[in-house]
Design an enzyme around this catalytic site. Structure first.
Site, PDB file in Angstrom:
ATOM      1  N   GLU A 152     -18.686 -71.742 115.079  1.00  0.00           N
ATOM      2  CA  GLU A 152     -18.909 -70.788 116.179  1.00  0.00           C
ATOM      3  C   GLU A 152     -19.294 -71.457 117.500  1.00  0.00           C
ATOM      4  O   GLU A 152     -20.265 -71.071 118.150  1.00  0.00           O
ATOM      5  CB  GLU A 152     -19.960 -69.759 115.752  1.00  0.00           C
ATOM      6  CG  GLU A 152     -19.555 -69.042 114.469  1.00  0.00           C
ATOM      7  CD  GLU A 152     -20.585 -68.024 113.980  1.00  0.00           C
ATOM      8  OE1 GLU A 152     -21.561 -67.762 114.678  1.00  0.00           O
ATOM      9  OE2 GLU A 152     -20.371 -67.471 112.873  1.00  0.00           O
ATOM     10  N   GLU A 265     -14.378 -66.262 105.421  1.00  0.00           N
ATOM     11  CA  GLU A 265     -15.498 -65.320 105.247  1.00  0.00           C
ATOM     12  C   GLU A 265     -15.016 -63.866 105.229  1.00  0.00           C
ATOM     13  O   GLU A 265     -15.668 -62.973 105.784  1.00  0.00           O
ATOM     14  CB  GLU A 265     -16.521 -65.521 106.381  1.00  0.00           C
ATOM     15  CG  GLU A 265     -17.046 -66.945 106.483  1.00  0.00           C
ATOM     16  CD  GLU A 265     -18.162 -67.132 107.513  1.00  0.00           C
ATOM     17  OE1 GLU A 265     -18.746 -66.128 107.980  1.00  0.00           O
ATOM     18  OE2 GLU A 265     -18.455 -68.292 107.849  1.00  0.00           O
TER      19      GLU A 265
HETATM   20  O1  G3I Z   1     -34.795 -67.167 102.802  1.00  0.00           O
HETATM   21  C1  G3I Z   1     -35.574 -66.296 103.639  1.00  0.00           C
HETATM   22  C2  G3I Z   1     -36.649 -65.640 102.836  1.00  0.00           C
HETATM   23  O2  G3I Z   1     -37.528 -66.641 102.372  1.00  0.00           O
HETATM   24  C3  G3I Z   1     -37.363 -64.605 103.721  1.00  0.00           C
HETATM   25  O3  G3I Z   1     -38.295 -63.917 102.938  1.00  0.00           O
HETATM   26  C4  G3I Z   1     -36.377 -63.609 104.311  1.00  0.00           C
HETATM   27  C5  G3I Z   1     -37.033 -62.629 105.265  1.00  0.00           C
HETATM   28  O4  G3I Z   1     -36.155 -62.246 106.292  1.00  0.00           O
HETATM   29  O5  G3I Z   1     -35.418 -64.337 105.023  1.00  0.00           O
HETATM   30  C6  G3I Z   1     -34.669 -65.231 104.216  1.00  0.00           C
HETATM   31  O6  G3I Z   1     -33.717 -65.877 104.989  1.00  0.00           O
HETATM   32  C7  G3I Z   1     -32.598 -65.097 105.354  1.00  0.00           C
HETATM   33  C8  G3I Z   1     -31.345 -65.802 104.814  1.00  0.00           C
HETATM   34  O7  G3I Z   1     -30.206 -65.129 105.263  1.00  0.00           O
HETATM   35  C9  G3I Z   1     -31.299 -65.854 103.282  1.00  0.00           C
HETATM   36  O8  G3I Z   1     -31.281 -64.549 102.765  1.00  0.00           O
HETATM   37  C10 G3I Z   1     -32.556 -65.042 106.870  1.00  0.00           C
HETATM   38  O9  G3I Z   1     -33.625 -64.251 107.351  1.00  0.00           O
HETATM   39  C11 G3I Z   1     -31.250 -64.441 107.319  1.00  0.00           C
HETATM   40  O10 G3I Z   1     -31.149 -64.598 108.731  1.00  0.00           O
HETATM   41  C12 G3I Z   1     -30.079 -65.162 106.658  1.00  0.00           C
HETATM   42  O11 G3I Z   1     -28.918 -64.496 107.038  1.00  0.00           O
HETATM   43  C13 G3I Z   1     -27.678 -65.181 106.829  1.00  0.00           C
HETATM   44  C14 G3I Z   1     -27.038 -65.486 108.185  1.00  0.00           C
HETATM   45  O12 G3I Z   1     -25.745 -66.019 108.009  1.00  0.00           O
HETATM   46  C15 G3I Z   1     -27.862 -66.457 109.013  1.00  0.00           C
HETATM   47  O13 G3I Z   1     -27.955 -67.708 108.365  1.00  0.00           O
HETATM   48  C16 G3I Z   1     -26.787 -64.277 106.008  1.00  0.00           C
HETATM   49  O14 G3I Z   1     -27.315 -64.135 104.697  1.00  0.00           O
HETATM   50  C17 G3I Z   1     -25.388 -64.879 105.916  1.00  0.00           C
HETATM   51  O15 G3I Z   1     -24.520 -63.990 105.268  1.00  0.00           O
HETATM   52  C18 G3I Z   1     -24.878 -65.145 107.324  1.00  0.00           C
HETATM   53  O16 G3I Z   1     -23.611 -65.748 107.220  1.00  0.00           O
HETATM   54  C19 G3I Z   1     -22.901 -65.958 108.438  1.00  0.00           C
HETATM   55  C20 G3I Z   1     -22.183 -67.284 108.308  1.00  0.00           C
HETATM   56  O17 G3I Z   1     -23.093 -68.311 107.988  1.00  0.00           O
HETATM   57  C21 G3I Z   1     -21.411 -67.618 109.598  1.00  0.00           C
HETATM   58  N1  G3I Z   1     -20.526 -66.527 109.946  1.00  0.00           N
HETATM   59  C22 G3I Z   1     -21.147 -65.206 110.027  1.00  0.00           C
HETATM   60  C23 G3I Z   1     -21.854 -64.865 108.706  1.00  0.00           C
HETATM   61  C24 G3I Z   1     -22.451 -63.467 108.730  1.00  0.00           C
HETATM   62  O18 G3I Z   1     -23.450 -63.363 109.697  1.00  0.00           O
END
Ligand code: G3I
Length: 359
Positions: A152, A265
């Site tokens: 991105e 994705e």
């Molecule tokens: O692991 C922590 C946990 O310890 C905590 O309690 C919780 C509270 O919010 O957060 C957890 O982390 C989250 C993580 O996912 C694991 O579940 C983060 O807040 C959350 O921001 C994170 O979201 C991910 C996001 O990328 C950001 O990394 C999504 O699951 C994931 O599906 C999303 O994937 C992205 C691709 O990498 C790039 N393209 C877009 C796609 C969708 O947004």
């Protein structure tokens, strides 16, 4: 969560009972017979806690991407690498012959605070970027042979199409090139992929982003940057118009620049209030229509969905992406009870109908 030896052995034993060969009719089986790979983003916690999910993943997927476990903020939050969650995924899937893709080395949205500061500084940016890429790729050399090196980097709102990310500011506009060169040195045989979203619409922003992507790849290629493939994320939406011929032309142009193409994705969001079977049908049709456009290109190699079952979809995790009526998204090929949906058939049909390629 750290796996102790007993838990690790338990997981390894569990995977030995799973089918090692793709089952006919499974998505990975159909993909294999038509010269593709099929896979999905997976979650370590769910793989450990939910045996039915684990069985579904090993049955349907030849490829898997840790959904978050290899991101910078997951592996190096406090300056000290820790890969245990990604290693748990590897332990659970390797014996079923599921290959891992690495996601992602450089992404503005998954930086620990210290790296965000270090990358954005001209004094430390380059070193920080290179050290991270080298450390992660060296740790996974021989275990992961395809990486989303940069994720991105584009912003169609900028005149030059480049997002003003920390790496852009600290390393400079050539940071994408620097990242790919470092990656090639770190793992000379790994496939190096540029991955991005927001390319599918018929609106001005999507068009500008497609132009920016073509320009970026053209520039990288003209400077002999070692980039092997482009990942089209494909977070589709029924509320967004899709023009199949012009998208197919874009993918052909992209692959004509000398890169392979991966769908990385795929999922289909919707806010429709129609009955579930109608929604599922429309979601499947959109996925198939999209895949037909991509797979028309002989250099299209793999299809990955962002999650496999609606039970574990990012669209059901984040308030800002919830459906307006607050019922769960049905964006993936299997429902929340692991039953195949029309989308799974749509993906199979697209693979079967694609121009033949070497398996
Ligand atoms: O692991 C922590 C946990 O310890 C905590 O309690 C919780 C509270 O919010 O957060 C957890 O982390 C989250 C993580 O996912 C694991 O579940 C983060 O807040 C959350 O921001 C994170 O979201 C991910 C996001 O990328 C950001 O990394 C999504 O699951 C994931 O599906 C999303 O994937 C992205 C691709 O990498 C790039 N393209 C877009 C796609 C969708 O947004």
């Amino acid at each position: 969560m750290t796996l102790n030896r007993q838990q690790f052995l338990g997981l390894t034993a569990a995977t030995t009972t799973a089918a090692a060969l793709p089952v006919e009719g499974s998505l990975r089986g159909v993909a294999g017979r038509h010269g593709f790979m099929f896979g999905a983003a997976v979650r370590s916690g769910a793989l450990i806690a939910d045996p039915r999910y684990r069985a579904l993943v090993t049955h349907e997927c030849g490829l898997a991407t840790p959904e978050g476990e290899l991101k910078w903020n997951a592996v190096d939050a406090d300056r000290g690498y820790d890969f245990h969650r990604a290693e748990a995924i590897q332990a659970m899937l390797a014996l079923s012959g599921v290959r891992l893709r690495g996601h992602t080395l450089v992404w503005h949205n998954a930086l620990p605070r210290w790296a965000e500061l270090a990358l954005a500084s001209p004094e430390t940016g380059r070193r920080t970027l290179a050290d991270h890429i080298q450390a992660v790729m060296a740790a996974w050399r021989g275990r992961i042979d395809s990486w989303d090196v940069v994720n991105e980097a584009l912003d169609p709102g900028e005149a030059d199409g480049m997002r003003r990310s920390p790496a852009f500011r600290g390393v400079g506009p050539d940071y994408v090139e620097v990242a790919f060169r470092t990656a090639r040195d770190a793992a000379p045989t790994a496939e190096l992929v540029y991955n991005d979203y927001g390319l599918e619409g018929t609106d001005g922003r999507s068009e500008a982003k497609r132009r920016a992507l073509l320009r970026l790849i053209e520039q990288l290629k003209s400077r002999d940057t070692p980039i092997d493939a482009v990942g089209l994320q494909a977070h589709l939406s029924l509320e967004q118009a899709f023009d199949q011929p012009s998208y197919a032309a874009f993918v052909r142009k992209l692959s004509g620049l000398g890169v392979d193409i991966h769908v990385t994705e795929l999922d289909v969001a919707d806010h429709s209030t129609e009955a579930v079977p109608v929604r599922d049908r429309r979601i499947a049709d959109r996925a198939e229509e999209f895949l037909d456009a991509v797979l028309d290109t002989p250099r299209a190699r793999s299809i990955m969905t962002w999650g496999l079952t609606d039970l574990y979809s990012w669209l059901n995790d984040w308030g800002r992406y919830y459906r307006r009526d607050l019922t769960p998204a049905r964006a993936l090929p299997f429902d929340a009870s692991y039953r195949p949906k029309p989308m799974a058939d749509g993906i199979r049909r697209a693979m079967r109908g694609a121009p033949s390629r070497a398996a």
